[in-house]
Design a protein around this motif. Structure first.
Motif, PDB file in Angstrom:
ATOM      1  N   ILE A 197      24.648  14.991  36.032  1.00 18.07           N
ATOM      2  CA  ILE A 197      25.966  14.343  36.274  1.00 18.07           C
ATOM      3  C   ILE A 197      26.615  13.904  34.965  1.00 18.07           C
ATOM      4  N   ASP A 198      26.003  13.820  33.841  1.00 17.90           N
ATOM      5  CA  ASP A 198      26.689  13.540  32.916  1.00 17.90           C
ATOM      6  C   ASP A 198      26.916  14.577  31.767  1.00 17.90           C
ATOM      7  N   SER A 204      28.018  20.754  34.123  1.00 16.42           N
ATOM      8  CA  SER A 204      29.516  21.462  34.404  1.00 16.42           C
ATOM      9  C   SER A 204      30.270  20.720  35.378  1.00 16.42           C
ATOM     10  N   TYR A 205      30.578  19.323  35.150  1.00 14.68           N
ATOM     11  CA  TYR A 205      31.208  18.635  35.986  1.00 14.68           C
ATOM     12  C   TYR A 205      32.593  19.254  36.422  1.00 14.68           C
ATOM     13  N   PRO A 206      33.025  19.136  37.475  1.00 18.56           N
ATOM     14  CA  PRO A 206      32.575  18.562  38.748  1.00 18.56           C
ATOM     15  C   PRO A 206      31.376  19.197  39.775  1.00 18.56           C
ATOM     16  N   VAL A 258      28.288  19.546  39.643  1.00 21.61           N
ATOM     17  CA  VAL A 258      26.947  18.933  39.289  1.00 21.61           C
ATOM     18  C   VAL A 258      26.359  18.316  40.645  1.00 21.61           C
ATOM     19  N   SER A 267      23.980  14.399  41.664  1.00 26.39           N
ATOM     20  CA  SER A 267      24.332  13.066  41.469  1.00 26.39           C
ATOM     21  C   SER A 267      23.434  12.348  40.647  1.00 26.39           C
ATOM     22  N   GLU A 325      34.691  21.693  28.446  1.00 21.28           N
ATOM     23  CA  GLU A 325      35.171  22.237  29.748  1.00 21.28           C
ATOM     24  C   GLU A 325      35.359  23.667  29.616  1.00 21.28           C
TER      25      GLU A 325
END
Length: 205
Positions: free
Chosen positions: A12-13, A16-18, A20, A22, A142
């Protein structure tokens, strides 16, 4: 001993957000989630496939949409165990793998499913990303849409590995593939899998 169930890029940190999960899937998550002191961690084993796969949506720079991707999927049985949904397949991404090794503090690597690449005469490895006019070996914060992988090509072993019992029996092309990865990652690959059976797990000296 603690085992992680999901890949680094789903963290989550640091993933490859979003796209991911939880929770923290990196090695340090064991300290937070299980109350383990960082000083108690010994070896960190990083497990990776000899190629890349991804389930569902999200960035995948080395994804293949051609016959090579279909061959990986068929030979690797890359289909969801419950849904049967085809997994996305592509060449090994060293940029992402180096990032995973760094974030997790990996001390030893385990390479799975090397037998799946036995059907290729040439094997590609992404060693960098080209973003516009810039070439980088750093994993970006990103992943932009105009990102292109920069490939290194190596001769494939183009043979069946599933009956091999020791490292001495490895074809030279597989040895060269392993050495290239070890030189790039600066971490030893201590176990190589040549099939799904326990007996097909080969420990390197």
């Amino acid at each position: 001993m603690a085992e992680g169930a999901q890949g680094t890029l789903l963290d989550i940190d640091f993933g490859s957000y979003p796209f991911v999960t939880s929770s923290n899937t990196v090695c340090a998550g064991a300290c937070i989630g299980m109350g383990i002191s960082p000083r108690s961690i010994g070896e960190v084993y990083g497990i990776f496939k000899a190629y890349c796969t991804r389930v569902g949506s999200g960035p995948f720079p080395t994804e293949l949409f051609d016959e090579d991707g279909d061959k990986m999927r068929e030979h690797g049985h890359e289909f969801g165990s419950t849904t049967g949904r085809p997994r996305r397949c592509g060449w090994l991404d060293l940029v992402a793998l180096k990032y995973s090794v760094m974030v997790n503090g990996v001390t030893k690597l385990i390479m799975m499913k090397s037998d799946v690449l036995g059907c290729f005469e040439t094997i590609k490895i992404a060693t960098a990303y080209k973003i516009g006019d810039t070439v980088t070996e750093e994993f970006p914060f990103e992943l932009p849409e105009n990102l292109e992988p920069v490939y290194k090509e190596l001769p494939g072993w183009n043979c069946d590995l599933t009956s091999l019992k020791s490292e001495d029996e490895f074809p030279q092309q597989l040895k060269d593939y392993i050495k290239f990865l070890e030189d790039e990652l600066e971490v030893p690959i201590t176990i190589v899998s040549v099939g799904p059976d326990r007996e097909q797990t080969i420990v390197r000296e």
